[in-house]
Design a protein around this motif. Structure first.
Motif, PDB file in Angstrom:
ATOM      1  N   CYS A 140      -5.846  -2.266  -6.479  1.00 52.89           N
ATOM      2  CA  CYS A 140      -6.626  -1.311  -5.687  1.00 52.89           C
ATOM      3  C   CYS A 140      -5.972  -1.022  -4.334  1.00 52.89           C
ATOM      4  O   CYS A 140      -5.685  -1.934  -3.560  1.00 52.89           O
ATOM      5  CB  CYS A 140      -8.024  -1.876  -5.477  1.00 52.89           C
ATOM      6  SG  CYS A 140      -9.100  -0.869  -4.437  1.00 52.89           S
ATOM      7  N   TYR A 142      -6.053   1.020  -0.483  1.00 57.28           N
ATOM      8  CA  TYR A 142      -7.037   1.015   0.615  1.00 57.28           C
ATOM      9  C   TYR A 142      -6.931   2.354   1.335  1.00 57.28           C
ATOM     10  O   TYR A 142      -5.987   2.598   2.091  1.00 57.28           O
ATOM     11  CB  TYR A 142      -6.728  -0.150   1.555  1.00 57.28           C
ATOM     12  CG  TYR A 142      -7.750  -0.401   2.632  1.00 57.28           C
ATOM     13  CD1 TYR A 142      -9.060  -0.751   2.316  1.00 57.28           C
ATOM     14  CD2 TYR A 142      -7.391  -0.318   3.978  1.00 57.28           C
ATOM     15  CE1 TYR A 142      -9.983  -1.005   3.318  1.00 57.28           C
ATOM     16  CE2 TYR A 142      -8.308  -0.573   4.983  1.00 57.28           C
ATOM     17  CZ  TYR A 142      -9.603  -0.917   4.644  1.00 57.28           C
ATOM     18  OH  TYR A 142     -10.517  -1.169   5.631  1.00 57.28           O
ATOM     19  N   ALA A 153      -1.846   4.638   1.042  1.00 63.48           N
ATOM     20  CA  ALA A 153      -3.006   3.777   0.784  1.00 63.48           C
ATOM     21  C   ALA A 153      -2.575   2.389   0.317  1.00 63.48           C
ATOM     22  O   ALA A 153      -3.216   1.392   0.650  1.00 63.48           O
ATOM     23  CB  ALA A 153      -3.920   4.436  -0.249  1.00 63.48           C
ATOM     24  N   LYS A 157      -3.254  -1.134   2.122  1.00 64.90           N
ATOM     25  CA  LYS A 157      -3.823  -2.293   1.430  1.00 64.90           C
ATOM     26  C   LYS A 157      -3.065  -3.562   1.790  1.00 64.90           C
ATOM     27  O   LYS A 157      -3.666  -4.605   2.120  1.00 64.90           O
ATOM     28  CB  LYS A 157      -3.785  -2.040  -0.081  1.00 64.90           C
ATOM     29  CG  LYS A 157      -4.433  -3.135  -0.958  1.00 64.90           C
ATOM     30  CD  LYS A 157      -3.477  -4.215  -1.388  1.00 64.90           C
ATOM     31  CE  LYS A 157      -2.377  -3.676  -2.298  1.00 64.90           C
ATOM     32  NZ  LYS A 157      -2.834  -3.159  -3.577  1.00 64.90           N
ATOM     33  N   LEU A 320     -14.957  -3.665  -1.446  1.00 66.56           N
ATOM     34  CA  LEU A 320     -14.324  -2.347  -1.410  1.00 66.56           C
ATOM     35  C   LEU A 320     -14.961  -1.475  -2.488  1.00 66.56           C
ATOM     36  O   LEU A 320     -14.828  -1.758  -3.680  1.00 66.56           O
ATOM     37  CB  LEU A 320     -12.817  -2.472  -1.646  1.00 66.56           C
ATOM     38  CG  LEU A 320     -12.045  -3.370  -0.674  1.00 66.56           C
ATOM     39  CD1 LEU A 320     -10.562  -3.350  -1.007  1.00 66.56           C
ATOM     40  CD2 LEU A 320     -12.262  -2.943   0.767  1.00 66.56           C
ATOM     41  N   HIS A 323     -12.663   2.643  -3.513  1.00 68.04           N
ATOM     42  CA  HIS A 323     -11.223   2.642  -3.262  1.00 68.04           C
ATOM     43  C   HIS A 323     -10.437   2.605  -4.580  1.00 68.04           C
ATOM     44  O   HIS A 323      -9.411   3.273  -4.712  1.00 68.04           O
ATOM     45  CB  HIS A 323     -10.828   1.445  -2.392  1.00 68.04           C
ATOM     46  CG  HIS A 323     -11.291   1.539  -0.975  1.00 68.04           C
ATOM     47  ND1 HIS A 323     -10.538   2.145   0.022  1.00 68.04           N
ATOM     48  CD2 HIS A 323     -12.429   1.119  -0.376  1.00 68.04           C
ATOM     49  CE1 HIS A 323     -11.193   2.076   1.173  1.00 68.04           C
ATOM     50  NE2 HIS A 323     -12.343   1.461   0.955  1.00 68.04           N
ATOM     51  N   THR A 327      -7.743   5.162  -6.319  1.00 65.64           N
ATOM     52  CA  THR A 327      -6.439   4.660  -6.762  1.00 65.64           C
ATOM     53  C   THR A 327      -6.162   5.087  -8.199  1.00 65.64           C
ATOM     54  O   THR A 327      -5.081   5.593  -8.525  1.00 65.64           O
ATOM     55  CB  THR A 327      -6.397   3.122  -6.668  1.00 65.64           C
ATOM     56  OG1 THR A 327      -6.740   2.714  -5.343  1.00 65.64           O
ATOM     57  CG2 THR A 327      -5.017   2.585  -7.028  1.00 65.64           C
TER      58      THR A 327
END
Length: 415
Positions: A140, A142, A153, A157, A320, A323, A327
């Motif tokens: 995943c 972020y 992202a 993360k 989370l 998110h 992804t």
């Protein structure tokens, strides 16, 4: 039987079904809407008896095709109508049945765990390169900004995780389930720590070692093809991202007991994993058979009592939401752009299987029970500050600092 299931269960959206004789039936109304064509007389009965396995198989095999709408529409309708399609009585029966079997499904001793991992992670590295970001983060991301790219992202993360580890130069860090090495290389490059990573995937191990050389980090980062349970050393910090889902409920005491054993006094550990918000459950049978044998995403109520029994302090928990849905959207879009190349690596049936996996996973995070949790643990009550300011301060400072380029592949220039 499939028609009976749809007639009783579809309350949101519309599914139209054309059977092998050309007869059409409509179920539900409104949007989203999808039209399915069934190509043989047996497929309807099979999907009616076991939709959670047989719908995916029928799509993979071309026995079910979509004439209007999309696979995303079909899975979205199925997900938002889950309770109606199952019915309260059937949900109870299936819940008991699957809970009895999950101890067998999640049996991951040393040896079998490696075979289960190889089923998924020892696929061609070219496959993963075609839909992941350049750091090959297969977990995943972020999304601090909705418009962030997948690469941004995933960088965020890794930065977010590092902020919770309280890293200092020279510390020894263990990465359990290190994947293709992206996080370990990032931590070594960013914080000056010494990283040991362990993985059960031969393909991941080979790539991770190549990337250490490309980044110029030999002597600072080492990746081993090894079960974490066989690691003898002790560490200042332990991190595990996207691996815990492969541990299995019966092995949770073994996992956290090993974390406690390997962590020095005053050490800090961070666990990043997929979880479920609806309490204990079981793995979808199609996902278990075709994608992640031995896998299970637990509820926090199954995780925290085990940590408590180890004596470790739980010092922070973050959930989370959405998110991972974003992804997976990025991965799905990358996959679709490169579908012809992936078909050349495997075949059309594999592409339909992977498409079903990516869409089903995205929809489960967007509409159903899945989320991601990060649990920070420590050996000692004073191991981390008593407020969370240190996380935000480090993360903002690192985000604002000039970035040294990390060479992810041989031939790239590193700084």
């Amino acid at each position: 039987m499939f028609a009976r299931l749809l007639r009783a269960g579809i309350r949101t959206g519309r599914i139209s079904v054309i059977d092998h004789l050309g007869r059409r039936q409509d179920f539900g109304s409104g949007s989203p809407a999808v039209t399915l064509r069934l190509h043989d007389p047996k497929v309807s009965m099979e999907m009616g008896l076991n939709p959670w396995l047989k719908v995916g198989e029928a799509y993979m095999d071309g026995r079910l095709t979509i004439e209007e709408g999309s696979l995303y529409n079909l899975i979205e309708i199925g997900m938002v109508n889950t309770s109606g399609l199952m019915g309260a009585k059937m949900q109870r029966v299936m819940g008991v049945f699957n809970k009895l079997l999950r101890w067998w499904h999640q049996h991951n001793p040393v040896g079998l765990a490696q075979r289960n991992v190889a089923h998924h992670y020892d696929l061609s590295r070219q496959l993963f390169e075609l839909f992941l970001d350049e750091s090959m983060q297969y977990s995943c991301a972020y999304f601090q900004r909705p418009e962030a790219s997948l690469a941004e992202a995933q960088q965020a993360k890794m930065r977010h995780i590092a902020s919770k580890l309280l890293l200092e130069p020279g510390q020894k860090v263990l990465d359990i389930g290190c994947g293709w090495g992206g996080l370990g290389i990032y931590l070594a490059k960013t914080a000056g720590v010494k990283v040991t990573g362990v993985t059960l995937s031969r393909e991941q191990h080979e790539v991770a070692c190549q990337r250490v050389k490309a980044a110029g980090l030999e002597g600072q980062v080492e990746f081993k093809l090894q079960d974490y349970r066989l690691e003898p050393d002790r560490f200042d910090r332990i991190v595990s991202v996207g691996m815990f889902e492969h541990v299995g409920l019966k092995h949770f005491p073994e996992f956290f007991g090993k974390v406690e054993e390997l962590l020095v006094e005053g050490g800090v550990a961070l666990l990043h994993a997929i979880g479920r918000r609806d309490g204990p459950g079981h793995t979808n049978p199609w996902l278990r058979k075709y994608i992640f044998p031995g896998g299970y995403s637990p509820a926090l109520s199954e995780v925290l009592p085990v940590i408590e029994r180890t004596g470790l302090w739980v010092t922070d928990i973050e959930i989370l939401r959405l998110h991972y849905a974003e992804t997976l959207r990025c991965w799905r879009e990358n996959f679709n752009r490169n579908r012809d190349k992936i078909r050349a690596l495997y075949d059309e049936r594999f592409c339909r299987m992977w498409e079903f996996y990516l869409i089903g996973s995205e929809v489960s995070f967007r509409y159903d029970y899945n989320m991601v949790f990060q649990i920070q643990m420590s050996r000692g009550i004073k191991a981390v500050p008593i407020t969370r300011d240190y996380m935000f301060d480090w993360e903002r400072q690192e985000a604002a600092a000039p970035k040294a380029k990390i060479a992810w592949k041989s031939g790239e220039a590193a700084e």
